[in-house]
Write a protein that holds these residues in place. Sequence first.
Motif, PDB file in Angstrom:
ATOM      1  N   TYR A 170       0.837  -1.197   0.000  1.00 38.79           N
ATOM      2  CA  TYR A 170       0.000   0.000   0.000  1.00 38.79           C
ATOM      3  C   TYR A 170       0.876   1.252   0.000  1.00 38.79           C
ATOM      4  CZ  TYR A 170      -2.578   3.882   2.104  1.00 38.79           C
ATOM      5  OH  TYR A 170      -3.100   5.130   2.374  1.00 38.79           O
ATOM      6  N   GLY A 171       1.839   1.306   0.914  1.00 37.35           N
ATOM      7  CA  GLY A 171       2.686   2.480   1.052  1.00 37.35           C
ATOM      8  C   GLY A 171       3.584   2.719  -0.144  1.00 37.35           C
ATOM      9  N   TYR A 172       4.126   1.639  -0.712  1.00 37.55           N
ATOM     10  CA  TYR A 172       5.000   1.773  -1.882  1.00 37.55           C
ATOM     11  C   TYR A 172       4.247   2.405  -3.050  1.00 37.55           C
ATOM     12  CZ  TYR A 172       7.469   0.581  -6.133  1.00 37.55           C
ATOM     13  OH  TYR A 172       8.061   0.657  -7.368  1.00 37.55           O
ATOM     14  N   ASN A 173       3.082   1.860  -3.371  1.00 34.91           N
ATOM     15  CA  ASN A 173       2.310   2.381  -4.506  1.00 34.91           C
ATOM     16  C   ASN A 173       1.766   3.772  -4.217  1.00 34.91           C
ATOM     17  OD1 ASN A 173       2.247   0.173  -6.626  1.00 34.91           O
ATOM     18  ND2 ASN A 173       1.644  -0.983  -4.821  1.00 34.91           N
ATOM     19  N   LEU A 174       1.398   4.019  -2.973  1.00 32.33           N
ATOM     20  CA  LEU A 174       0.977   5.368  -2.572  1.00 32.33           C
ATOM     21  C   LEU A 174       2.127   6.350  -2.767  1.00 32.33           C
ATOM     22  CD1 LEU A 174      -1.512   6.824  -1.023  1.00 32.33           C
ATOM     23  CD2 LEU A 174       0.057   6.755   0.930  1.00 32.33           C
ATOM     24  N   GLY A 175       3.337   5.944  -2.367  1.00 34.15           N
ATOM     25  CA  GLY A 175       4.502   6.816  -2.489  1.00 34.15           C
ATOM     26  C   GLY A 175       4.852   7.129  -3.927  1.00 34.15           C
ATOM     27  N   MET A 176       4.739   6.145  -4.800  1.00 31.68           N
ATOM     28  CA  MET A 176       4.979   6.390  -6.227  1.00 31.68           C
ATOM     29  C   MET A 176       3.963   7.391  -6.777  1.00 31.68           C
ATOM     30  SD  MET A 176       7.678   4.611  -7.142  1.00 31.68           S
ATOM     31  CE  MET A 176       7.637   4.337  -8.917  1.00 31.68           C
ATOM     32  N   ALA A 177       2.693   7.187  -6.430  1.00 30.84           N
ATOM     33  CA  ALA A 177       1.647   8.104  -6.888  1.00 30.84           C
ATOM     34  C   ALA A 177       1.846   9.494  -6.304  1.00 30.84           C
ATOM     35  CB  ALA A 177       0.269   7.562  -6.490  1.00 30.84           C
ATOM     36  N   PHE A 178       2.260   9.567  -5.057  1.00 29.78           N
ATOM     37  CA  PHE A 178       2.489  10.848  -4.390  1.00 29.78           C
ATOM     38  C   PHE A 178       3.573  11.657  -5.105  1.00 29.78           C
ATOM     39  CE2 PHE A 178       4.424  13.577  -1.169  1.00 29.78           C
ATOM     40  CZ  PHE A 178       3.315  14.139  -0.544  1.00 29.78           C
ATOM     41  N   GLN A 179       4.677  10.984  -5.468  1.00 26.16           N
ATOM     42  CA  GLN A 179       5.775  11.703  -6.126  1.00 26.16           C
ATOM     43  C   GLN A 179       5.418  12.103  -7.546  1.00 26.16           C
ATOM     44  OE1 GLN A 179       8.811  12.823  -4.757  1.00 26.16           O
ATOM     45  NE2 GLN A 179       8.593  13.972  -6.663  1.00 26.16           N
ATOM     46  N   GLU A 198      -2.469   9.293 -15.654  1.00 23.09           N
ATOM     47  CA  GLU A 198      -2.863   7.900 -15.896  1.00 23.09           C
ATOM     48  C   GLU A 198      -1.936   6.938 -15.143  1.00 23.09           C
ATOM     49  OE1 GLU A 198      -2.793   7.542 -20.117  1.00 23.09           O
ATOM     50  OE2 GLU A 198      -4.554   8.829 -20.409  1.00 23.09           O
ATOM     51  N   ILE A 199      -0.653   7.230 -15.120  1.00 25.22           N
ATOM     52  CA  ILE A 199       0.292   6.396 -14.376  1.00 25.22           C
ATOM     53  C   ILE A 199       0.020   6.510 -12.877  1.00 25.22           C
ATOM     54  CG2 ILE A 199       2.724   5.978 -13.858  1.00 25.22           C
ATOM     55  CD1 ILE A 199       1.861   5.165 -16.677  1.00 25.22           C
ATOM     56  N   THR A 200      -0.282   7.711 -12.420  1.00 24.91           N
ATOM     57  CA  THR A 200      -0.638   7.903 -11.018  1.00 24.91           C
ATOM     58  C   THR A 200      -1.809   7.006 -10.636  1.00 24.91           C
ATOM     59  OG1 THR A 200       0.127  10.203 -11.016  1.00 24.91           O
ATOM     60  CG2 THR A 200      -1.436   9.588  -9.305  1.00 24.91           C
ATOM     61  N   MET A 201      -2.835   6.966 -11.479  1.00 22.56           N
ATOM     62  CA  MET A 201      -4.015   6.157 -11.184  1.00 22.56           C
ATOM     63  C   MET A 201      -3.672   4.667 -11.123  1.00 22.56           C
ATOM     64  SD  MET A 201      -6.491   7.963 -10.370  1.00 22.56           S
ATOM     65  CE  MET A 201      -7.472   6.481 -10.166  1.00 22.56           C
ATOM     66  N   LYS A 202      -2.754   4.225 -11.956  1.00 25.94           N
ATOM     67  CA  LYS A 202      -2.356   2.817 -11.909  1.00 25.94           C
ATOM     68  C   LYS A 202      -1.742   2.475 -10.557  1.00 25.94           C
ATOM     69  CE  LYS A 202      -1.695   2.065 -16.883  1.00 25.94           C
ATOM     70  NZ  LYS A 202      -0.755   1.684 -17.956  1.00 25.94           N
ATOM     71  N   TYR A 203      -0.892   3.368 -10.053  1.00 23.32           N
ATOM     72  CA  TYR A 203      -0.298   3.128  -8.738  1.00 23.32           C
ATOM     73  C   TYR A 203      -1.340   3.219  -7.628  1.00 23.32           C
ATOM     74  CZ  TYR A 203       4.495   2.971 -10.474  1.00 23.32           C
ATOM     75  OH  TYR A 203       5.655   2.594 -11.108  1.00 23.32           O
TER      76      TYR A 203
END
Length: 320
Positions: free
Chosen positions: A199-208, A283-288
């Motif tokens: 959860y945190g990893y994908n959230l962090g990718m989307a956050f950045q 779109e990439i953000t949404m995937k994460y």
Amino acid sequence: MKLTDLYFELRGDIGYVEKGIAEAVQCDVAELESSSQHLLQAGGKRLRPALALLCGRFGQPKNDALYRLAISLELIHMATLVHDDVIDDSDTRRGQPTVKAKWDNRVAMYTGDFILAKALEQVTTLSNPKIHQQFSRALVEMSIGEIEQLRDLHSWDQTFRNYLRRIKRKTALLIAVSCQLGALSSEVGMKDAHHLYRYGYNLGMAFQITDDILDYTGDAKKMGKPAGSDLLQGNITLPALYTYNHPEHGEKLRQMLEERNGIADEEIIQYITNHGGIQFSREITMKYLNKSRKALEQLPAIRTRDTLYNITQFIEKRNF
């Protein structure tokens, strides 16, 4: 809505962490304490300690190890901000003068080192060796990410993979570790701790990636820095990479860069904003974010899980 509104339920715990941070950076050397407190008083989202505290609620929350962990996580984040401002030659952060600007580069570097040492001092009080191992790994990877960013400055030849690996190291890993170690500090089982890490990893990718989008589209006053500042400093992020490699729009962008000896300006920033880079990045953000939400589905259906889900919604709609 602000991100802090989403974890309003933690206000007492966050207040305790804030007090712990302030106490941790107390120092007999007045200049070190003043510069550290200056950064603390500038505020921030406190995302990492909040995530640790939230993830701790899947186990035994409100324990001393969890609070010390939360304090350590924010101290590490603060230390990286001070160092980043020196590297980026930034005069403001969150609308306030940086440590570098208020004092100088030397004071800023030693302040960052001091805050990092204080974070490690907190960690040494924790008995779980897994926490020490993950902290060490995260610090190593963050350092590599910073070097990679320096290496890739002004480099339009970097790939999407280069970019994603860099933001994983610079941002996503510490957020992932915040979730995982918050759980482990509260005696959550390894299986659920792993789901929280994902959860945190994908959230962090989307956050950045969202941060990188907002560098083009955000309100400069709210962001506390001028629009396009990353690209102007040579930091080439996902919106720019997409437009540069686009079969239709890339040729024009490459021509503009060639005319300007590879240096970006406001016209280039506007071109990237208007030619697909922002939409692709969203779109990439949404995937994460969808992967982050998928990880939450594996966890017990307690109220905290809803709060973690709401944080993903905030990032999806974030505009500063």
